[in-house]
Design a protein around this motif. Structure first.
Motif, short mmCIF file in Angstrom:
data_model
loop_
_atom_site.label_atom_id
_atom_site.label_comp_id
_atom_site.label_asym_id
_atom_site.label_seq_id
_atom_site.Cartn_x
_atom_site.Cartn_y
_atom_site.Cartn_z
N ASP A 108 0.82 -1.21 0.00
CA ASP A 108 0.00 0.00 0.00
C ASP A 108 0.86 1.26 0.00
O ASP A 108 0.57 2.22 -0.73
CB ASP A 108 -0.93 -0.02 1.21
CG ASP A 108 -1.97 1.09 1.15
OD1 ASP A 108 -2.58 1.28 0.08
OD2 ASP A 108 -2.16 1.77 2.16
N VAL A 109 1.91 1.29 0.81
CA VAL A 109 2.75 2.49 0.85
C VAL A 109 3.53 2.65 -0.45
O VAL A 109 3.82 3.78 -0.88
CB VAL A 109 3.70 2.47 2.06
CG1 VAL A 109 2.93 2.48 3.37
CG2 VAL A 109 4.65 1.28 2.02
N ASP A 121 1.03 4.14 -2.83
CA ASP A 121 0.81 5.56 -2.48
C ASP A 121 1.90 6.44 -3.06
O ASP A 121 1.63 7.58 -3.46
CB ASP A 121 0.76 5.72 -0.96
CG ASP A 121 -0.54 5.21 -0.36
OD1 ASP A 121 -1.51 5.02 -1.13
OD2 ASP A 121 -0.58 4.98 0.87
N ASP A 172 2.08 9.97 -5.48
CA ASP A 172 2.96 11.13 -5.26
C ASP A 172 3.70 11.50 -6.55
O ASP A 172 3.85 12.69 -6.88
CB ASP A 172 3.97 10.83 -4.15
CG ASP A 172 3.30 10.63 -2.80
OD1 ASP A 172 2.17 11.14 -2.63
OD2 ASP A 172 3.90 9.98 -1.92
N HIS A 178 -6.68 1.08 -6.64
CA HIS A 178 -5.79 2.24 -6.72
C HIS A 178 -4.88 2.14 -7.95
O HIS A 178 -4.64 3.15 -8.65
CB HIS A 178 -4.94 2.34 -5.46
CG HIS A 178 -5.71 2.77 -4.25
ND1 HIS A 178 -5.20 2.70 -2.97
CD2 HIS A 178 -6.97 3.26 -4.12
CE1 HIS A 178 -6.10 3.13 -2.11
NE2 HIS A 178 -7.18 3.47 -2.79
#
Length: 325
Positions: free
Chosen positions: A145-146, A149, A153, A227
């Motif tokens: 997940d990170v 993410d 960015d 996502h």
């Protein structure tokens, strides 16, 4: 650098020895950042990781998910924008990341610093309830997940560059504007090559195909998959925007060239009759059998100059009415 945590009894305990961490009761998480060959060999030996999966991480193959007898291997790449050779150029830098999910353990292996993953481990050490006692598959989800993410960015940075380009492209025909457009297009193409395989790899986890993925964790992987679908769509949208910006730039450049050609054509058209007049009266026939009587006229020179000025004024008035000027 090797970091080892064991989740048990609603707390995380750090270990310095890999073998002790592997045998401890609970969920063991070993994270290796800036991995050296010696550290990789030590982790592989402690957890029985196949050499081929280690080789995949070291060589940086495309993202994928593979099932082995005792664990599931997920290979992803973290991405970031780095400065290029020029002041406005940027490049997509990638860092391979291997995630190995076992029955009661998870290993994350990164060849780079992997600061986002370290933040997750720091949160676990502080007692993050979203990690403790929820199994190695949930820890793998948090790591993935990170990483995803960070993809958002990167797109945020690209979006800022796109907004600047869209402001420039309608008013500037400078070559740097075209270079910026091409640079962003290259970045998006490079980023696209990372997103699509990552979506396929996470899709396998979202379906719950590997036995190490619990049913209650599948929904979290489906969220990450959604996502990645959104990121893929945004990447294609931004590529279309850059294609449109390039077309606008080329049209603006063509229009600017047409304006220059129009001015040059008007100037050339004005000088054509003037050149004719000068050429005619440049033929000195005053002493020949075919005499030009106006050559002997006292006011011949000022009359000729006045005539040429009048021609210029008439032609300028005509071009102005036609909106050529």
């Amino acid at each position: 650098m090797i970091s080892a945590l064991v989740f048990a009894d609603d707390r995380a305990v750090g270990y310095d020895d890999l073998e002790t961490a592997r045998r401890a009761v609970g969920t063991t998480w070993v994270h290796v950042a800036d991995a050296t060959d010696q550290e990789i060999d030590a982790v592989a030996a402690a957890f029985g990781i196949h050499p081929l999966t280690i080789e995949d991480v070291q060589t940086g193959v495309r993202a994928k998910t593979e099932e082995y007898a005792d664990y599931t291997f997920v290979h992803l790449k973290s991405v970031r924008l780095t400065p290029g050779e020029t002041t406005f150029e940027k490049e997509v830098a990638t860092s391979p990341l291997g995630i190995f999910v076992g029955r009661d353990w998870v290993v994350t292996l990164s060849l780079g610093p992997a600061k986002p993953i370290q933040r997750v481990m720091d949160a676990a050490e502080r007692g993050d309830e979203r990690l403790l006692n929820r199994g190695p598959d949930f820890t793998a989800y948090r790591v993935i997940d990170v990483i995803v993410d960070a993809y958002f960015d990167l797109l945020d940075e690209v979006e800022t560059d796109i907004e600047e380009i869209e402001e420039e492209v309608t008013v500037s025909t400078d070559i740097e504007t075209l270079e910026k457009i091409n640079d962003v297009r290259r970045d998006l193409l490079s980023f696209r090559k990372q997103v699509w395989p990552a979506r396929e790899a996470v899709g396998i986890l979202a379906r719950g195909d590997p036995p190490q993925i619990q049913a209650e964790t599948e929904k979290y992987f489906r969220d990450v998959y959604d996502h990645l679908v959104q990121i893929a769509d945004l990447t294609e949208t931004y590529r279309d925007l850059m294609s449109g910006a390039r077309d606008i730039y080329l049209n603006t450049l063509s229009q600017s060239t047409n304006e220059v050609m129009k001015v040059l054509t008007v100037v050339a058209t004005i000088f054509i009759p003037l050149t004719f007049v000068v050429g005619v009266y440049g033929m000195n026939f005053a002493d020949s059998a075919y005499n030009m009587p106006e050559l002997g006229w006292t006011f011949a020179y000022p009359a000729t100059m006045l005539g040429m000025v009048l021609m210029i004024l008439v032609m300028l008035l005509h071009f102005h009415r036609r909106e050529y000027l």
